[in-house]
Scaffold this active site. Structure first.
Site, short mmCIF file in Angstrom:
data_model
loop_
_atom_site.label_atom_id
_atom_site.label_comp_id
_atom_site.label_asym_id
_atom_site.label_seq_id
_atom_site.Cartn_x
_atom_site.Cartn_y
_atom_site.Cartn_z
N ASP A 339 0.86 -1.18 0.00
CA ASP A 339 0.00 0.00 0.00
C ASP A 339 0.91 1.24 0.00
OD1 ASP A 339 -2.32 1.64 0.35
OD2 ASP A 339 -1.84 1.74 2.49
N LYS A 340 0.35 2.40 -0.30
CA LYS A 340 1.15 3.63 -0.31
C LYS A 340 0.95 4.44 0.97
CE LYS A 340 -0.13 7.27 -2.65
NZ LYS A 340 -0.13 8.34 -1.61
N THR A 341 -0.26 4.95 1.16
CA THR A 341 -0.52 5.86 2.27
C THR A 341 -0.40 5.15 3.61
OG1 THR A 341 -2.03 7.10 0.86
CG2 THR A 341 -2.16 7.50 3.23
N PHE A 458 -19.12 8.81 2.61
CA PHE A 458 -18.08 8.39 1.66
C PHE A 458 -18.06 6.87 1.55
CE2 PHE A 458 -13.87 6.72 0.86
CZ PHE A 458 -13.47 7.42 -0.25
N ARG A 514 -1.64 14.79 -2.35
CA ARG A 514 -2.98 14.20 -2.41
C ARG A 514 -4.00 15.32 -2.63
NH1 ARG A 514 -3.44 9.28 0.47
NH2 ARG A 514 -5.45 9.92 1.37
N THR A 594 -2.40 1.16 -4.63
CA THR A 594 -2.96 2.27 -3.86
C THR A 594 -4.30 2.71 -4.42
OG1 THR A 594 -2.54 4.56 -3.16
CG2 THR A 594 -1.67 3.90 -5.31
N GLY A 595 -5.04 3.39 -3.60
CA GLY A 595 -6.30 3.97 -4.04
C GLY A 595 -6.14 5.40 -4.54
N LYS A 690 -7.29 -5.06 -4.86
CA LYS A 690 -5.98 -5.33 -4.25
C LYS A 690 -5.82 -6.83 -4.00
CE LYS A 690 -5.26 -0.89 -1.86
NZ LYS A 690 -4.97 -0.26 -0.55
#
Length: 951
Positions: A339-341, A458, A514, A594-595, A690
């Site tokens: 993952d990134k964040t 969300f 971001r 990542t998203g 993912k």
């Protein structure tokens, strides 16, 4: 399971006195020890669970029972009972919240024990119960319509209807925000009460419990294959020797009077000799190998837990091994999907830049909060800037908490939201107070009050959230929206020019920031009333509620006036570029999943050494506006990758929409591309996608490791061969679902290159050595059968056979858990060494064949040396047996010593201490007159020929 059944069958056959060449104790003894150890561990775990359950079940709680308010045990709560909680109480079952001490009908719960999230969650009393007094709560009656129990802790689609005369019989929708779930804690709220909807094992927490599917490591799979091969070899040997034994018996044995064969045997007489050889050769498969490996793997896990170099001093987080069975797989990792964040980055969001009404702020100094133009616009009440800041302050799920000294802090489930609200407060738009129905903001010393009418939540599919608010002073109803650029900008009203915002998003993404787009529009009262009724109906639906709500929200979120774009910085964690460079040098392929947006992901990939800048690297983009465009783009990327002589510096990038098309129409071509590419950047990915990418790599046969830090990474982590969770700012949900948890991404290099490699090397030796020592004694038995008329007679007595596997040879092999072929510093300095373990060169059919040949050779040496040395002497069978056994013990000590790469005090003590213990034990046994070995060891030790034979 196969081995357990195999040894149980062998043990049962040994109870047949007509065929067993040795005492049943040779198998029943070790089997009993293994079962006792395993059963004791299970019993201890069960007892601890019982104590834990007993403590939870007998906890006192307040409830309305039989019309009175009294204390009862938690186990006596039934569905429909009203339960009262006080501050810091643990919630005993799943409740629908119906009242709190807060006038606004909210309470705070800590859900870390349930989902790992460390931030407090806000729970809201349903509107139908909002005005009930504590007295009314004690006698309220009604009906809750809810689905069957499930384990989805993020969703609760239900309805509530209270019975008159307390309130009108109106149906009220319930969501997860109206629930208090078992295992959570009530915080910062004096009291709260709710009606029990799920109890016992039917709570969402209870339904989430369960035993995870055990993971089979690559080494375990190879050991299973080798075990099957040895079993087949054993069957062949047994059939050959059994057939030869029956022939010798017919031709020679029956003629020897001293063998005392009966004139006519039973009908199954032809089976006796083969079965005797089966029991004699059963030790080819070592009974102790599973226990030995389980013990070794438990120690590997402790080495990880105790590694101070993997301790994160910033958060006081140690590395932890939750799965003790797969450490050697770390030494064979081929793909890392990250993952990134929060995994590669710190997940510390800082508001850096913004674009409002075509004006870019923060360009000069990189900090919009210090941009004089923005500060002047705030001071002069610029209407566009005011609206922009208002959306930042109101369109969120942030809860302001005011301390005794008047300082306001913000609790948020999202780091992005906290950054936006904090930035707005620094620009004088302060969120002062907020509850389930109202919000108060302060701007330039003026107070503004809003009624919160609806929250359009969300979701990963919508990629946006909205809030419908009513300005108390003007009476205007406003729709405030924020979300990803592809979810907001296409919804702008006709005629608005959004080119500047598109360029701003592109520019910010190139900087690795971001981005979120903000918009709003004013709603007519009639429009809102009509929409609100439709939204209420969708919210009350018990079937497909989420889809229906999404459709209704989509109908409202149109014709937005785009206010601007925010840009938030999320810095790389310390040591990430160096770690990725090291892992790639070790031959490990690294993917980022990542998203986030494509440009942002690419920029982070460049910063962290995932991809190299052009012309040193080529990045192939797989995208398109239509399905055909995407598929053609895939074929071009595949063709380019095939034509390159070196593919290690070539990567591809794709988004979630393209992946969905590819997996549906061209999975085979994509699989080929995956096998050619060492690096990939996959952006705009949902949690399901993912996991699909991990599953695709596993299906090709690659050993995968997935690493993440948030709840959206759990599916990916659980799907991978090895799951690693980072104990980060998003909570502990990923860490709890993972096989291993670490504090920072940089610790991954030690986890894989040091602990993984050492664990694989040690497991390879221990498993093959376990087979070697069993084959050694078995081949000696087979050689002896040629001197005993192929009758299946054992050369060794029962006690010696049992002690050989369980005691004499178990301790020396365990010293390998301390062995290091090269130092940790050398491994990290020359990561290419990892390729040796990654390719499985220490545990495969070839290496096993070497150990097999070694056992045959050593068996010949021991047997022939023993026979030659004592052939001319009048030696008892017990003496020959002890000479051969002594030779095996000497061999074990020297084999382990010679194969050990490094020596420590425990290794020397265990190897040679065990050697000395062998003689001490046998000298003691030889001193007991009632045993067969009486005086044997004393006589042997006094003979020079014995020591010459050993040498």
């Amino acid at each position: 399971r196969f081995m357990n059944q195999y040894f149980l069958l062998i043990a049962c056959l040994q109870l047949w006195s007509s065929i067993t060449p040795v005492s049943p104790a040779t198998t029943w003894g070790p089997l009993a020890i293994i079962f006792i150890v395993s059963a004791s561990k299970e019993a201890w775990d069960d007892y601890n669970r019982y104590l834990s359950d007993k403590q939870a079940n007998e906890r006192e709680v307040w409830a309305i029972k039989d019309g009175s308010h009294r204390q009862i045990k938690a186990q006596d709560i039934h569905v429909g009972n009203i339960v009262w909680l006080h501050q810091n109480d643990e919630i005993p079952c799943d409740l629908v919240l119906i009242g709190t001490s807060d006038p606004q009908g909210i309470c705070y719960v800590e859900t870390a024990a349930l989902d790992g999230e460390t931030d407090l969650k806000t729970r809201i009393v349903p509107s139908t119960c909002a005005n009930l007094s504590p007295e009314q709560l004690g006698r309220v009656k009604g009906v809750v319509e809810c689905p069957n129990p499930d384990n989805d802790i993020t969703r609760f689609d239900a309805n509530m209807c209270l019975a008159p005369p307390i309130i009108d019989n109106e149906k009220c929708p319930l969501t997860i925000n109206n629930t208090l779930l078992q295992s959570c804690y009530l915080r910062y709220t004096e009291w709260a009460c709710g009606v029990a909807v799920y109890t016992g094992n039917e709570t969402k927490s209870g339904m989430s419990r369960g035993t995870a599917e055990p993971k089979l490591t690559a080494a375990d799979a190879m050991i299973d294959k080798l075990t099957v091969a040895i079993f087949v070899f054993q069957v062949v040997v047994v059939l050959i020797l059994g057939f030869a034994g029956n022939i010798w018996k017919e031709n020679q044995g029956l003629k020897q009077w001293y063998l005392m064969y009966p004139a006519e045997g039973p009908w199954y007489d032809f089976l006796i000799i083969p079965l005797r050889f089966e029991l004699l050769c059963s030790i080819m498969i070592p009974i102790s190998v599973k226990v030995t490996l389980d013990l070794a793997k438990g120690v590997y896990a402790k080495f990880i837990d105790w590694d101070e170099q993997m301790f994160d001093w910033e958060t006081c987080t140690p590395a932890h091994s939750a799965n003790t069975a797969i450490s050697e797989d770390l030494g064979q990792v081929e793909y890392i999907l990250s993952d990134k964040t929060g995994t590669l980055t710190e997940n510390r969001m800082i508001f850096r830049r913004c674009c409002i009404s075509d004006t870019l702020y923060g360009e000069n100094n990189g900090d919009a909060l210090k941009d004089a133009r923005l500060l002047d616009a705030v001071s002069s009440n610029d209407p566009d800037v005011v609206k922009f800041l208002m959306v930042m302050a109101l369109c969120n799920t942030v809860v302001p908490i005011k301390s005794n000294d008047g300082t306001i802090t913000y609790k948020a489930q999202s780091q992005d939201e906290e950054a936006l609200v904090t930035a707005a407060s620094k620009l004088n738009m302060v969120l002062v107070n907020k509850d389930s129905s109202t919000a108060e903001i302060s701007f330039n010393d003026s107070k503004f009050h809003y009624n919160l009418l609806d929250i359009l939540e969300f979701t990963s599919d919508r990629k946006r959230m909205s809030a419908v608010v009513k300005d108390v002073q003007s009476g205007k109803i406003l729709l405030l929206s924020k979300g990803a650029d592809e979810a907001i900008l296409p919804r702008s009203h006709q005629g608005q020019q959004i080119r500047t915002y598109l360029e701003a998003v592109e520019m910010y993404s190139q900087l690795g920031l971001r981005t979120l787009c903000l918009g709003w529009r004013e709603l007519e009262e009639d429009e809102y009333k009509d929409w609100s009724k439709t939204f209420q109906d969708a919210s009350c639906s018990l079937e497909n509620r989420e889809c229906k709500i999404a459709e209704v929200c989509n109908s409202l979120e149109q014709d937005l006036h785009i206010l601007g774009v925010t840009a938030i910085e999320d810095r790389l964690q310390d040591g990430v570029p160096e770690t990725i460079k090291l892992l790639k040098s070790a031959g490990i392929n690294v993917w980022m999943i990542t998203g986030d947006k494509q440009n942002t992901a690419i920029q982070i990939g460049l910063l962290c050494n995932l991809i190299a800048p052009e012309p040193n690297s080529q990045l192939l983009s797989i995208n398109g506006k239509t399905e055909d465009d995407v598929l053609r783009s895939l074929e071009r990327a595949l063709s380019t990758m095939k034509s390159m002589t070196v593919t290690k510096d070539c990567a591809f990038v794709l988004d979630g929409w393209a992946l969905e098309i590819i997996l549906k129409h061209s999975k085979e071509s994509f699989t080929k591309l995956v096998m050619l590419s060492r690096t990939a950047i996959c952006c705009r990915m949902t949690p399901l996608q993912k996991a699909q990418l991990v599953g695709l790599l596993k299906s090709v046969g690659y050993l995968t490791l997935a690493i993440g830090d948030g709840g959206n990474d759990v599916r990916m982590i659980q799907e991978a061969n090895i799951g690693v969770g980072i104990s980060g700012r998003e909570g502990l949900q990923a860490a709890r679902a993972a096989d291993y948890s670490i504090g920072k991404f940089k610790f991954l290099k030690r986890l894989i290159l040091v602990h993984g490699r050492y664990s694989y090397n040690r497991t390879a030796f221990i498993s093959q050595y376990s087979f070697y020592k069993s084959l050694l004694i078995c081949f000696i038995q087979i050689l002896f059968s040629f001197l005993s008329g192929l009758s299946g007679t054992s050369m060794f007595n029962s006690i010696s056979l049992m002690a050989y596997n369980v005691f004499y040879t178990s301790l020396p092999v365990m010293t390998i858990i301390f062995d290091k072929d090269i130092s940790e510093a050398t491994v990290l300095q020359y990561p290419q060494i990892f390729l040796y373990s990654q390719s499985g060169r220490l545990l495969n059919p070839s290496t096993f064949a070497g150990w097999f040949g070694r056992s045959v050779y050593h068996a010949l040496v021991v047997f022939l040396t023993t026979i030659i040395a004592y052939a001319g002497e009048k030696s008892e069978m017990e003496e020959l047996s002890m000479v051969a056994l002594s030779g095996c013990i000497w061999l074990q000590a020297f084999v382990v010593t010679l194969d050990t790469n490094s020596f420590t005090y425990p290794q020397v003590i265990l190897i040679w201490g065990n050697f000395v213990a062998f003689y001490m034990i046998n000298l003691i046994v030889s001193a007991v007159p009632t045993l067969q070995m009486y005086t044997i060891m004393f006589r042997l030790c006094s003979q020079p020929s014995y020591w010459i034979t050993m040498a």
